[in-house]
Design an enzyme around this catalytic site. Structure first.
Site, PDB file in Angstrom:
ATOM      1  N   HIS A  38       0.839  -1.195   0.000  1.00 44.68           N
ATOM      2  CA  HIS A  38       0.000   0.000   0.000  1.00 44.68           C
ATOM      3  C   HIS A  38       0.881   1.255   0.000  1.00 44.68           C
ATOM      4  CE1 HIS A  38      -2.756   2.870   2.274  1.00 44.68           C
ATOM      5  NE2 HIS A  38      -3.466   2.542   1.227  1.00 44.68           N
ATOM      6  N   GLU A  65       1.373  -0.760  -5.162  1.00 42.81           N
ATOM      7  CA  GLU A  65       0.277   0.155  -5.479  1.00 42.81           C
ATOM      8  C   GLU A  65       0.769   1.516  -5.955  1.00 42.81           C
ATOM      9  OE1 GLU A  65      -1.837   2.200  -2.446  1.00 42.81           O
ATOM     10  OE2 GLU A  65      -3.734   2.038  -3.491  1.00 42.81           O
ATOM     11  N   ASP A  67      -1.038   5.241  -6.550  1.00 46.42           N
ATOM     12  CA  ASP A  67      -2.164   6.176  -6.610  1.00 46.42           C
ATOM     13  C   ASP A  67      -1.779   7.243  -7.625  1.00 46.42           C
ATOM     14  OD1 ASP A  67      -3.844   5.113  -4.534  1.00 46.42           O
ATOM     15  OD2 ASP A  67      -2.396   5.866  -3.084  1.00 46.42           O
ATOM     16  N   HIS A  80      -0.815  10.130  -3.212  1.00 45.28           N
ATOM     17  CA  HIS A  80      -2.103   9.616  -2.737  1.00 45.28           C
ATOM     18  C   HIS A  80      -3.279  10.546  -2.975  1.00 45.28           C
ATOM     19  CE1 HIS A  80      -5.280   8.697   0.265  1.00 45.28           C
ATOM     20  NE2 HIS A  80      -5.096   7.503  -0.240  1.00 45.28           N
ATOM     21  N   GLU A 172      -4.296   3.001  -8.960  1.00 45.84           N
ATOM     22  CA  GLU A 172      -5.588   3.618  -8.617  1.00 45.84           C
ATOM     23  C   GLU A 172      -5.745   4.944  -9.335  1.00 45.84           C
ATOM     24  OE1 GLU A 172      -6.555   4.280  -4.456  1.00 45.84           O
ATOM     25  OE2 GLU A 172      -8.326   5.446  -5.018  1.00 45.84           O
TER      26      GLU A 172
HETATM   27 CA    CA Z   1      -4.931   3.791  -3.007  1.00 48.22          CA
END
Ligand code: CA
Length: 347
Positions: A38, A65, A67, A80, A172
């Site tokens: 994350h 991940e 973002d 993020h 994301e």
């Molecule tokens: Ca995220």
């Protein structure tokens, strides 16, 4: 809504749960459960720094991940929030560039300006102190930088080559509705960057995640993206995506509907289990509906420095992976989850 199933699982007894059999592993659509870093190994280094990603890769995760938000000149960067002020020195460098709400928006800055920023550990805007006190010091002169998506892809591919591993991306799209209002089609831009790096087929080692179902539906059904997609689900009071009822998605009908355009769901851990008077209450119904619909379940976020009161890391991981049989987990502490999975689910 079906009432939650109550499982009496004394937290201290969780380690007595039987190891998962291969038959149980096959229950989830994704096979062996996976650890997802994350924002990188952000329990140890500033979130979304390339350093945090390299560390997570070395810790043996299956996915890293990203973002993603856009700059004013339309470049996808990895950070993020669509704000810059909680993790960079933007207020010091560009004091007159905040909006009326007092926030600094990535979309108001060109990439060349964002490259001048120094990334630091996440801080609380009200107090100025770091959000997780035990993590990497926020006060440092180390020049951590906000990476572009392109740079991060190069890092992951480079590390995959040099280590012989095959770590996937987990991208994301942040607030596509906000980017649209700013005149930017982030789905088109991000899918273009990914395709340029070979992430353009069903078997590509990548998930695309988003809270906005309209964006995911469009990518799958209109843009015909073959990439695996994950519908993120939060609590309605977060107001993450205007006009979207996330809690309604956690019904049998809601999950069947998601399966028409997505391959998995990402939901908050506390939407799957909660502690009530010393008992762990598990939502087996949600897991059953999701798996029946063919959806993988990847909850967020496992943090060893922010565990629910009195719960040990192993007890929480047992509840998720053995009790509920989730298929993956977002974690700020990749090493803890990778070690756990190797112990519980030996290859
Ligand atoms: Ca995220």
């Amino acid at each position: 809504m079906t009432p939650p199933t109550v499982i009496v699982l004394a937290v201290a007894m969780a380690s007595t749960l039987a190891p998962c059999s291969n038959a149980a592993l096959a229950a989830g659509p994704a096979g062996r459960p996976v650890a997802i870093a994350h924002r990188g190994a952000c329990g140890y280094l500033p979130e979304h720094s390339l350093e945090a990603k390299a560390m997570a890769h070395a810790m043996g995760v299956a996915f890293l991940e990203q973002d993603v938000v856009l700059t004013r000149d339309g470049v996808p960067i990895v950070i993020h929030d669509h704000y810059l002020d909680t993790v960079t020195d933007v207020a010091r460098l560009y004091p007159d560039r905040k909006r009326k709400d007092g926030r600094y928006y990535a979309i108001d800055f060109d990439l060349t300006e964002i490259r001048r920023l120094t990334l630091h550990e996440r801080t609380d805007l009200d107090t100025g102190t770091q959000v997780y006190a035990g993590r990497f010091p926020a006060a440092t002169t180390i020049p951590f930088r906000v990476p572009t998506l392109e740079e991060e892809i190069q890092l992951v591919k480079g590390l995959n080559k040099s280590t012989g591993r095959n770590v996937g991306l987990y991208v994301e799209l942040k607030a596509p509705w906000f980017h649209r209002a700013e005149g930017k089609d982030m789905a088109k831009i991000v899918l273009g960057v990914l395709a340029a790096h070979g992430y353009d087929r069903r078997e590509s080692n990548i998930y695309i995640q988003c809270f906005d179902p309209r964006c995911l539906r469009r990518m799958r059904q209109i843009m015909r993206s073959p990439l695996r997609q994950v519908q993120l689900i939060g609590h309605n009071d977060w107001r993450e995506t205007p006009g979207v009822d996330h809690e309604k998605m956690l019904t049998k009908e809601g999950l069947v509907s998601i399966a028409r355009y997505a391959d998995g769901i990402g939901l908050a851990i506390d939407q799957l289990l909660s502690l009530r008077q010393g008992r762990v209450v598990m939502r087996h119904d949600i897991v059953g509906w999701a798996h029946d619909a063919g959806l993988a379940i990847h909850p967020y976020t496992f943090r060893v420095d922010a565990l629910p009161g009195g719960v040990t890391p192993d007890a929480l991981l047992d509840a998720l992976f053995v009790g509920l049989r989730v298929d993956g987990l977002f974690t700020d502490f990749p090493d803890t989850v990778v070690r756990y999975l190797e112990r519980r689910f030996p290859r």
